[in-house]
Enzyme design. Structure first.
Site, PDB file in Angstrom:
ATOM      1  N   ASP A 128       0.857  -1.187   0.000  1.00 53.78           N
ATOM      2  CA  ASP A 128       0.000   0.000   0.000  1.00 53.78           C
ATOM      3  C   ASP A 128       0.887   1.229   0.000  1.00 53.78           C
ATOM      4  O   ASP A 128       2.043   1.182  -0.445  1.00 53.78           O
ATOM      5  CB  ASP A 128      -0.893  -0.017   1.251  1.00 53.78           C
ATOM      6  CG  ASP A 128      -2.206   0.713   1.062  1.00 53.78           C
ATOM      7  OD1 ASP A 128      -2.188   1.955   0.997  1.00 53.78           O
ATOM      8  OD2 ASP A 128      -3.246   0.037   0.985  1.00 53.78           O
TER       9      ASP A 128
ATOM     10  N   ASN B 228      -7.476  -2.078  23.673  1.00 53.14           N
ATOM     11  CA  ASN B 228      -7.484  -2.052  25.136  1.00 53.14           C
ATOM     12  C   ASN B 228      -6.356  -1.198  25.715  1.00 53.14           C
ATOM     13  O   ASN B 228      -5.809  -1.492  26.777  1.00 53.14           O
ATOM     14  CB  ASN B 228      -7.383  -3.491  25.683  1.00 53.14           C
ATOM     15  CG  ASN B 228      -7.910  -3.617  27.096  1.00 53.14           C
ATOM     16  OD1 ASN B 228      -8.832  -2.895  27.496  1.00 53.14           O
ATOM     17  ND2 ASN B 228      -7.327  -4.529  27.867  1.00 53.14           N
TER      18      ASN B 228
ATOM     19  N   ASP C 170      -1.197   3.921  18.243  1.00 54.49           N
ATOM     20  CA  ASP C 170      -2.083   2.768  18.111  1.00 54.49           C
ATOM     21  C   ASP C 170      -1.523   1.700  17.169  1.00 54.49           C
ATOM     22  O   ASP C 170      -2.202   0.711  16.891  1.00 54.49           O
ATOM     23  CB  ASP C 170      -3.454   3.218  17.601  1.00 54.49           C
ATOM     24  CG  ASP C 170      -4.522   3.164  18.690  1.00 54.49           C
ATOM     25  OD1 ASP C 170      -4.234   2.599  19.757  1.00 54.49           O
ATOM     26  OD2 ASP C 170      -5.631   3.685  18.465  1.00 54.49           O
TER      27      ASP C 170
ATOM     28  N   SER D  32     -11.150  -0.515  -0.071  1.00 54.62           N
ATOM     29  CA  SER D  32      -9.868  -0.477   0.634  1.00 54.62           C
ATOM     30  C   SER D  32     -10.045  -0.686   2.125  1.00 54.62           C
ATOM     31  O   SER D  32      -9.148  -1.200   2.804  1.00 54.62           O
ATOM     32  CB  SER D  32      -9.189   0.879   0.417  1.00 54.62           C
ATOM     33  OG  SER D  32      -8.499   0.927  -0.796  1.00 54.62           O
TER      34      SER D  32
ATOM     35  N   ASN E 281     -13.953   0.075  -6.643  1.00 57.74           N
ATOM     36  CA  ASN E 281     -14.940   1.093  -6.255  1.00 57.74           C
ATOM     37  C   ASN E 281     -15.742   1.668  -7.425  1.00 57.74           C
ATOM     38  O   ASN E 281     -16.219   2.786  -7.344  1.00 57.74           O
ATOM     39  CB  ASN E 281     -14.242   2.266  -5.559  1.00 57.74           C
ATOM     40  CG  ASN E 281     -13.614   1.874  -4.242  1.00 57.74           C
ATOM     41  OD1 ASN E 281     -13.937   0.836  -3.687  1.00 57.74           O
ATOM     42  ND2 ASN E 281     -12.709   2.694  -3.748  1.00 57.74           N
TER      43      ASN E 281
ATOM     44  N   HIS F  73      -3.461   6.575   3.568  1.00 55.39           N
ATOM     45  CA  HIS F  73      -4.208   5.369   3.173  1.00 55.39           C
ATOM     46  C   HIS F  73      -3.593   4.118   3.781  1.00 55.39           C
ATOM     47  O   HIS F  73      -4.286   3.277   4.365  1.00 55.39           O
ATOM     48  CB  HIS F  73      -4.229   5.280   1.644  1.00 55.39           C
ATOM     49  CG  HIS F  73      -5.084   4.171   1.103  1.00 55.39           C
ATOM     50  ND1 HIS F  73      -4.589   2.904   0.819  1.00 55.39           N
ATOM     51  CD2 HIS F  73      -6.405   4.136   0.791  1.00 55.39           C
ATOM     52  CE1 HIS F  73      -5.564   2.154   0.340  1.00 55.39           C
ATOM     53  NE2 HIS F  73      -6.683   2.873   0.319  1.00 55.39           N
TER      54      HIS F  73
END
Length: 929
Positions: free
Chosen positions: A178, A252, A187, A412, A336, A239
């Site tokens: 990608d 968590n 994260d 995607s 798409n 992206h």
């Protein structure tokens, strides 16, 4: 997953973020090349799909030496830019000399004996659209399930797995091909892969993979080790970072989002930039990840591919198959553009990863997008045979650069839900194989109305249900499958059914062996079926070939628990239907403008009811679809493809007759007409494209041609009133396909492919009667004459030598008023060079004796008590009718052969002897008469 895959190109760019595909190319797909019959000097392909203007991807044949490679580059005046293969056949990107086009270079380089593939380096794009580019804290509905809190039955169900204690494993790796990934995102940081074989910053390729300091992956767009370039521009690598958050956002931790896996490792294989990326870079990324698993021990179970565009690439297909061989699933966004991938292929999701059907399972998993209500997203592409399942892809919140979060839409966003699910499944049972994980994804898909008939499973991702397929078994398989039955369903497929007598199985393993006279050879695994099933279809087989099958149930208890094998079941695939034979025939244009005109736009079609049943490759059709692009498809199905290919091809369209398949545009001029002429049972259905120009327009691009379906004989006539356009690109069929293909795409007759050989006022007669065009016999009359004089006449009838069995209707009629009815008689015909009586009866028709006899022999003779004889024979390829009469002054022969059938016949028959001889003597009768 079976697919429609064709090396086509398109001339338009889709309105959404994916570029529509394919290329009219001299390069054939690997699986389809076995059937291709191309011109000896192919014309340069038309390539309008975005591609790098001065470069080409070249793959050399296995075993080609470095010296030969260098000699080829020198001879073709190209320079190597970089090698993109790590193992296997050498693949490289080459720089073309100034002034040479990619199309010309493809033809030239592909012709070199050392070269296997020569293809454009297509430019592709990410498959996402943002409906809210700013930060948003929208809910993670895509992770919810019907039993989670909060709940949404249309989510992926990942939260149900979390609730059961399954949140992933750091021993499982997912490749992300990608844009780049912000590895430092709070994260994501804990779940970014670190290369154990590389020492950061020492400037040395420590692990020997050809990439220096590839600590977290590699940037194939900029060709460096920095996988994230969005620190100063948040739009760069957003992206890729968003995709990564869905696969493996840390859960968590009290902030941001949670991915399907709270614990996983992700390798960044960046190849997309702000303006897209090249296919050669994507191939390099696949090869890099495969090498990381095979040679460096990374436990990569899946690669996520949220991008699309470009035409079919044989080099890309080979790279994906290498990933499949390494046990890696290739998860791909469906696209798409709201189109049907069955009829308009979308790459990479339309690639087939079965090594030509030899591996037994497909490593590609194609994913459509659904919304929070379970509906198919308005933009999502679909396909009953090419898109496997759906997943959440609307309003998906995930990580983006600069420690932020955003909501995106797109297939995607759906694909990483499935890639993440594959990784989660692998974390539950580390012994699961790639086909077992794929089976778990497919078997557990939740039935969804919006996906019924629009995906292979008819359902969407359901991780909550998937868990039962992924958990380590707590007990061995009990029982097993019995009563296995194998039944041929086509020339390339066999259907299996069995009694499901197994308990605790996770899947069924399908094994196949070759067979000779019912004796089975060595068995090998060719496929896997989900648990609790009792059927499976084996495809990709050879026609008219006997195989053996057996089945067993397995699970992963103590490594592997397996039931006893079922019985061995043999079956033989259907023999292929005979191809149509097309030969020159007299031109006789039918004016269809006296019939009905259909107003068709560009790339349009119309469904029609046929006035009579048409037998086409052994199936009778009463409907058809007429394409604006110069072909007719029997039955139903899409008929809008404007990029023509050689014949046969297993991708759509299939089951068609193409008098002139090209990119035509009746909205710019001319018209499409249909007309039925004649009366039953000798009607003709005429479809005529009159004065229709090529899409490129310009003076001299219009053509006029037609096809004619014949009711009584099944002969297909292709007629050309105006084939000379004056434009070298389109003249005389220079950019068209002419031919006929069966519904399976495995059998076809190619008359012309981009060859420029179609002439004005010419015609072809096509028939799939083995031996050639069925015989037409025009009415012939016998002039009056003297008794005992023999007459012979050659009428308009032709057939070919070869295996043929003709069923005809011939009538010899006494043409004298007041003639007496025949009292009784015998019909005779020769078969295997001997006369056989086939009928004895009293004829009461005043003016008629019918002969209805099979005749793949030299002669058919009918003798009656009054001395009338009609004889047929072939002489030099024409049909001669002769007769003798002893009582009547005149006879006439009427009617024609009505139909044909296939029967084996070993050799071409020899010409008959002279017909000017008396008929064979009448057989003796018993005294009783």
């Amino acid at each position: 997953m079976s697919s429609a895959r064709t090396p086509f190109s398109v001339r338009r760019v889709a309105a959404l973020a994916v570029v529509a595909l394919a290329v009219v190319s001299a390069v054939a797909t690997p699986a389809e090349a076995r059937r291709v019959n191309v011109p000896t000097t192919p014309a340069p392909p038309v390539i309008t799909q975005p591609h790098v203007a001065d470069r080409l991807i070249v793959t050399y044949k296995p075993g080609t030496s470095a010296t030969t490679q260098a000699a080829t580059r020198s001879k073709k005046r190209v320079a190597k830019v970089r090698r993109i293969s790590i193992t296997g056949p050498v693949t490289e990107v080459v720089q073309l000399p100034a002034g040479q086009t990619v199309a010309d270079a493809m033809v030239s380089i592909k012709a070199d004996p050392a070269v296997q593939f020569a293809e454009p380096d297509y430019i592709v794009q990410s498959l996402a659209t943002s409906n809210d580019p700013s930060f948003t804290n929208g809910t993670l509905w895509g992770m919810q399930g019907d039993a989670s809190t909060p709940a949404n039955p249309n989510g992926s169900g990942a939260a149900e797995a979390w609730g059961a204690g399954y949140t992933g494993s750091s021993n499982v790796v997912v490749g992300v091909i990608d844009e780049g990934i912000q590895a430092s995102h709070p994260d994501l940081a804990a779940n970014i892969w670190t290369n154990p074989g590389e020492i950061p910053g020492d400037g040395i390729d420590n692990d020997g993979n050809g990439y220096i300091d590839d600590v977290n992956g590699w940037d194939f767009f900029n060709n460096d080790a920095t996988i994230f370039d969005g620190a100063t521009n948040p739009s760069i690598d957003s992206h890729g970072t968003h995709v990564a958050g869905t696969i493996g956002g840390v859960g968590n931790n009290g902030q941001g989002v949670a991915g399907v896996n709270w614990s996983v490792k992700m390798i960044s294989a960046k190849f997309l930039g702000a303006s897209g990326g090249s296919i050669s870079a994507a191939i390099s990324a696949i090869n890099y990840l495969v090498d990381a698993k095979i040679r460096h021990g990374a436990n990569i179970v899946a690669i996520n591919n949220s991008w699309g565009g470009g035409g079919f690439s044989a080099t890309m297909a080979a790279a994906i198959n290498r990933a499949g061989d390494a046990g890696i699933l290739f998860v791909a966004a469906a696209g798409n553009s709201s189109t049907n991938n069955d009829t308009s292929p979308s790459y990479p999701s339309n690639y087939e990863c079965t090594n030509g059907g030899t591996r037994g399972w497909d490593c590609v998993v194609a994913v459509a997008a659904t919304d929070r209500n379970g509906a198919l997203a308005w933009f999502s592409q679909f396909g009953a045979s090419t898109v496997d399942l759906g997943a959440p892809g609307v309003a998906i919140t995930s990580t983006v650069p600069n420690n932020s979060y955003a909501s995106y839409d797109g297939t995607s966003m759906a694909s990483p839900h499935v890639a993440g699910a594959a990784a989660l499944c692998a974390s539950m049972d580390p012994t699961l194989s790639a086909p077992a994980i794929r089976s778990a994804l497919m078997s557990s898909a939740a039935p969804t109305a919006a996906l019924n008939g629009r995906s292979v499973t008819g359902g969407r991702l359901d991780i909550g249900t998937m868990m039962q397929y992924c958990l380590v078994p707590t007990q061995p398989v009990s029982g097993g499958p019995t009563g296995l039955v194998a039944t041929a369903s086509a020339e390339d497929s066999i259907s299996l059914t069995w009694t499901d007598g197994a308990l605790y199985e996770s899947r069924y393993e399908i094994e196949r062996a070759s067979a000779v006279a019912g004796t089975c050879g060595t068995f090998a695994l060719v496929g896997q079926a989900p648990s609790d099933t009792a059927s499976y279809s084996v495809t990709g087989l050879s026609a008219n070939t006997q195989y053996c099958f057996r089945v067993r149930a397995v699970n992963g208890f103590n490594g592997l628990s397996a039931s006893p094998y079922s019985n061995e079941a043999p079956a033989t695939t259907f023999a292929p239907p005979p191809p149509y034979v097309c030969t020159d025939t007299p031109f006789s244009w039918v004016d269809a403008t006296l019939g009905t005109r259909y107003v068709l736009g560009d790339d349009a079609s119309v469904n029609v009811n046929l006035p009579f049943g048409v037998s086409f490759y052994g199936t009778n059709y009463n409907t058809a679809v007429i394409s604006s692009n110069g072909y007719l498809r029997l039955g139903s199905g899409a008929a809008i493809a404007h990029i023509n290919s050689t014949i046969p091809m297993n991708s759509e369209p299939n089951g068609f007759i193409a008098p002139w398949w090209d990119d035509l545009d009746p909205s710019a001029g001319g018209g499409v007409w249909v007309r039925t002429v004649g009366s039953a049972p000798n009607r003709q259905y005429v479809v005529s494209w009159n004065g229709v120009p090529h899409f490129t327009g310009g003076t001299g691009t219009a053509v006029s041609f037609q096809l004619v379906l014949n009711e009584s004989t099944g002969v297909v006539l292709l007629q050309y009133l105006d084939a000379a356009t004056g434009n070298s690109a389109n003249d005389r069929g220079a950019s068209a396909t002419v031919g006929i293909e069966d519904p399976s795409g495995l059998t076809g007759t190619l008359v012309s492919y981009q060859s420029g050989t179609i002439a004005d006022s010419s015609a072809k007669a096509c028939s799939n009667t083995p031996g050639g065009t069925p015989v037409f016999v025009q009415t012939a009359a016998l002039p009056s004459g003297t008794a005992t004089v023999g007459y012979s006449s050659t009428v308009a009838a032709r057939w070919r030598c070869g295996p043929v069995h003709v069923v005809g209707l011939v009538r010899c009629v006494a043409d004298r008023p007041g003639a007496q009815p025949f009292n009784r008689g015998h019909q005779w015909h020769t078969h295997r060079n001997r006369f056989l009586p086939v009928h004895r009866d009293g004829f009461r028709q005043r003016l008629g004796n019918r002969i209805e006899s099979p005749q793949h022999h030299r002669r058919l003779t009918r003798v009656d008590h009054h001395g009338v004889a009609c004889r047929w024979c072939r002489q030099g390829g024409v049909l001669t009718v002769s007769w003798r009469h002893w009582r009547y002054n005149a006879l006439r022969m009427v009617d024609r052969f009505r139909r044909t059938e296939r029967r084996p016949h070993a050799e071409c028959e020899t010409p008959a002897r002279s017909e000017a001889r008396p008929p064979p003597p009448e057989p003796r009768r018993s005294p009783s008469g």
